[in-house]
Design an enzyme around this catalytic site. Sequence first.
Site, PDB file in Angstrom:
ATOM      1  CE1 TYR A  56      61.223  66.084  51.080  1.00 54.66           C
ATOM      2  CE2 TYR A  56      61.119  66.159  48.682  1.00 54.66           C
ATOM      3  CZ  TYR A  56      60.664  66.588  49.921  1.00 54.66           C
ATOM      4  OH  TYR A  56      59.660  67.517  49.984  1.00 54.66           O
TER       5      TYR A  56
ATOM      6  CE  LYS B  46      58.853  70.908  45.424  1.00 54.67           C
ATOM      7  NZ  LYS B  46      59.732  69.853  45.992  1.00 54.67           N
TER       8      LYS B  46
ATOM      9  CG  ASP C 204      58.617  75.043  47.502  1.00 55.39           C
ATOM     10  OD1 ASP C 204      57.586  75.059  48.206  1.00 55.39           O
ATOM     11  OD2 ASP C 204      59.616  74.354  47.777  1.00 55.39           O
TER      12      ASP C 204
ATOM     13  CB  CYS D  88      55.278  73.079  46.568  1.00 53.97           C
ATOM     14  SG  CYS D  88      56.013  72.258  47.980  1.00 53.97           S
TER      15      CYS D  88
ATOM     16  NE  ARG E 241      54.641  68.341  49.628  1.00 55.36           N
ATOM     17  CZ  ARG E 241      55.863  68.785  49.799  1.00 55.36           C
ATOM     18  NH1 ARG E 241      56.721  68.864  48.792  1.00 55.36           N
ATOM     19  NH2 ARG E 241      56.271  69.149  50.985  1.00 55.36           N
TER      20      ARG E 241
ATOM     21  CG  ASP F   6      59.420  69.479  52.849  1.00 58.41           C
ATOM     22  OD1 ASP F   6      58.396  69.890  52.272  1.00 58.41           O
ATOM     23  OD2 ASP F   6      60.553  69.965  52.665  1.00 58.41           O
TER      24      ASP F   6
HETATM   25  C1  9PG Z   1      63.462  73.230  48.949  1.00 62.22           C
HETATM   26  C2  9PG Z   1      62.333  72.529  49.649  1.00 62.22           C
HETATM   27  C3  9PG Z   1      61.738  71.380  48.805  1.00 62.22           C
HETATM   28  C4  9PG Z   1      60.495  70.832  49.478  1.00 62.22           C
HETATM   29  C5  9PG Z   1      59.508  71.967  49.713  1.00 62.22           C
HETATM   30  C6  9PG Z   1      60.157  73.045  50.540  1.00 62.22           C
HETATM   31  O1  9PG Z   1      61.663  76.384  56.563  1.00 62.22           O
HETATM   32  N1  9PG Z   1      60.621  75.780  56.282  1.00 62.22           N
HETATM   33  O2  9PG Z   1      59.600  75.869  56.965  1.00 62.22           O
HETATM   34  C7  9PG Z   1      60.578  74.965  55.121  1.00 62.22           C
HETATM   35  C8  9PG Z   1      59.396  74.345  54.768  1.00 62.22           C
HETATM   36  C9  9PG Z   1      59.377  73.524  53.643  1.00 62.22           C
HETATM   37  C10 9PG Z   1      60.508  73.355  52.898  1.00 62.22           C
HETATM   38  C11 9PG Z   1      61.686  73.975  53.237  1.00 62.22           C
HETATM   39  C12 9PG Z   1      61.725  74.785  54.372  1.00 62.22           C
HETATM   40  O3  9PG Z   1      60.473  72.529  51.799  1.00 62.22           O
HETATM   41  O4  9PG Z   1      58.352  71.520  50.342  1.00 62.22           O
HETATM   42  O5  9PG Z   1      59.887  69.851  48.667  1.00 62.22           O
HETATM   43  O6  9PG Z   1      61.429  71.816  47.500  1.00 62.22           O
HETATM   44  O7  9PG Z   1      61.339  73.509  49.904  1.00 62.22           O
HETATM   45  O8  9PG Z   1      63.964  74.273  49.721  1.00 62.22           O
END
Ligand code: 9PG
Length: 489
Positions: A171, A306, A308, A348, A363, A367
């Site tokens: 962030y 994490k 994701d 996440c 999570r 975000d």
């Molecule tokens: C890293 C991030 C961070 C973050 C996660 C995630 O395109 N999208 O819809 C989208 C959704 C969430 C997102 C990124 C893109 O964030 O939640 O903390 O780790 O990935 O890329």
Amino acid sequence: MNGLVNLSGLHLPVQAAASPQAVSGGAVLSGREVILAHPFGLTRFYRHGWQSWSPTTWLDLATSPVPIEPPIRRTQAEDPVHAASPVHGGSALGALESAEGRVLLLGALGIGARVEADRETLRGCYEEGGGTWFAGFGEEQAIFRRYAEMLGERLGRRGAGAPPRVWCSWYSFNQQIAEDVLTEILEDLQGFPFDVFQVDDGWQVDIGDWEANTRFPSGMETLAHRIQAGGFTPGLWLAPLLVRRTSRLFSDHPDWLLRDHEGRPVPAGFNWGDFTYALDATHPTVAAWLIDLIRRVQGWGYRYLKLDFIYAGALPGVRRAPLPREEAYRRALVTIRDAAPDAYLLACGAPVVASLGITDGLRISPDCAPFWENESRVRDRHDESGPAAKNALRTSLHRLWLRPIVHVDPDVVYFRSRHTSLTPAQRLSLRDLALITGFKGTSDPPAWLDREERAALRAFLEASPPVDQLDRYRFVLGNRVVDFRSLAT
Ligand code: 9PG
């Protein structure tokens, strides 16, 4: 069977496969589909989003849901099977308000289920096979607590002990991270009581190619040693079930991808300027690769992972083993857990209920961001899952009932007054919610903070005020009443 169920004196017509079994706080129903007829009309409905980022809130049944048609990007924060549904519904559970403010909840006691509501019914349905349900009526917090307890008994409980205090790179830097930048921040963080220093997206060669890129010339193992020497647990971001078309993995192993009935790879969302795809972890070779990946990053020294974009493992498609999709997802997560029995796993972008009992943390929001609203995304796409402090707060707030069975991560908070348009009051709301969950994360580098902000960060990390929930949106935090009513939909 068609009959009546007695929920704390509320007698409701019910359709289920068998007679309701009375349990403390309500009844257990069984069957693939169960239908409760309710007398509340067009009341408010608790809509529980499928995965971490999916909007979760109380909404008005009188409003129409906005169907989301692909290729709108919002589909990746929603369950694609139900994104275009014209009926209000949510993942695993749903609840309705009575006129006196009591709550009728119907919640699956297994995975792969959905609950829909209209002015006359609350209807639960498992996508495949049968299952059991909890139905309860009463005071909101008590009913949700009872449901969480029963889910914990069936799916397992995690998150014993204090949730972690995490510095995470995303962030502040997004993908623009590099060994030298992180090493400097690590030095500046000396003396701050964080548990984990977590490297987020940006270290890898590609999504699928989980090796250090050229911005990390000493490699990920050296970085983990530095983090450890700095007194923190090394943390690493991975999207282990996702693949980008540009990766070597994609071209080397086309047979590892989840495909549709026509044999085309299933798109798993749009990010990093391209569509992404999903791995089929029921493929034994993929499972072996997954185990190898998880062992490799632990071998480098990372003890907090994490995980994701893992909804990718639960997308509809044709799998090597014909399991229901959330079952396939859960098995992939178990594979990861078995390869990392002692690591702290944070799920996440994760299907919420299907992750319970396996990962330590979850999570529970989209975000957070250094701004309050994501106006264009709400206006153009009716999308409340975009990065924004308000979206993160609202969805987290409506998932606090999960606290007894998993560490809930409401995403990062901000101390900085630069590089942000958040007001002090908005920053305080984020921090208050993080104190309520106990899960404390930030991406602020000390160098971006003035002296007072650094002191505030330290005090936040050291604090653990008693928390008492007064009602849906009000809490007593230490000696203050914290009021989130402005976040109600
Ligand atoms: C890293 C991030 C961070 C973050 C996660 C995630 O395109 N999208 O819809 C989208 C959704 C969430 C997102 C990124 C893109 O964030 O939640 O903390 O780790 O990935 O890329």
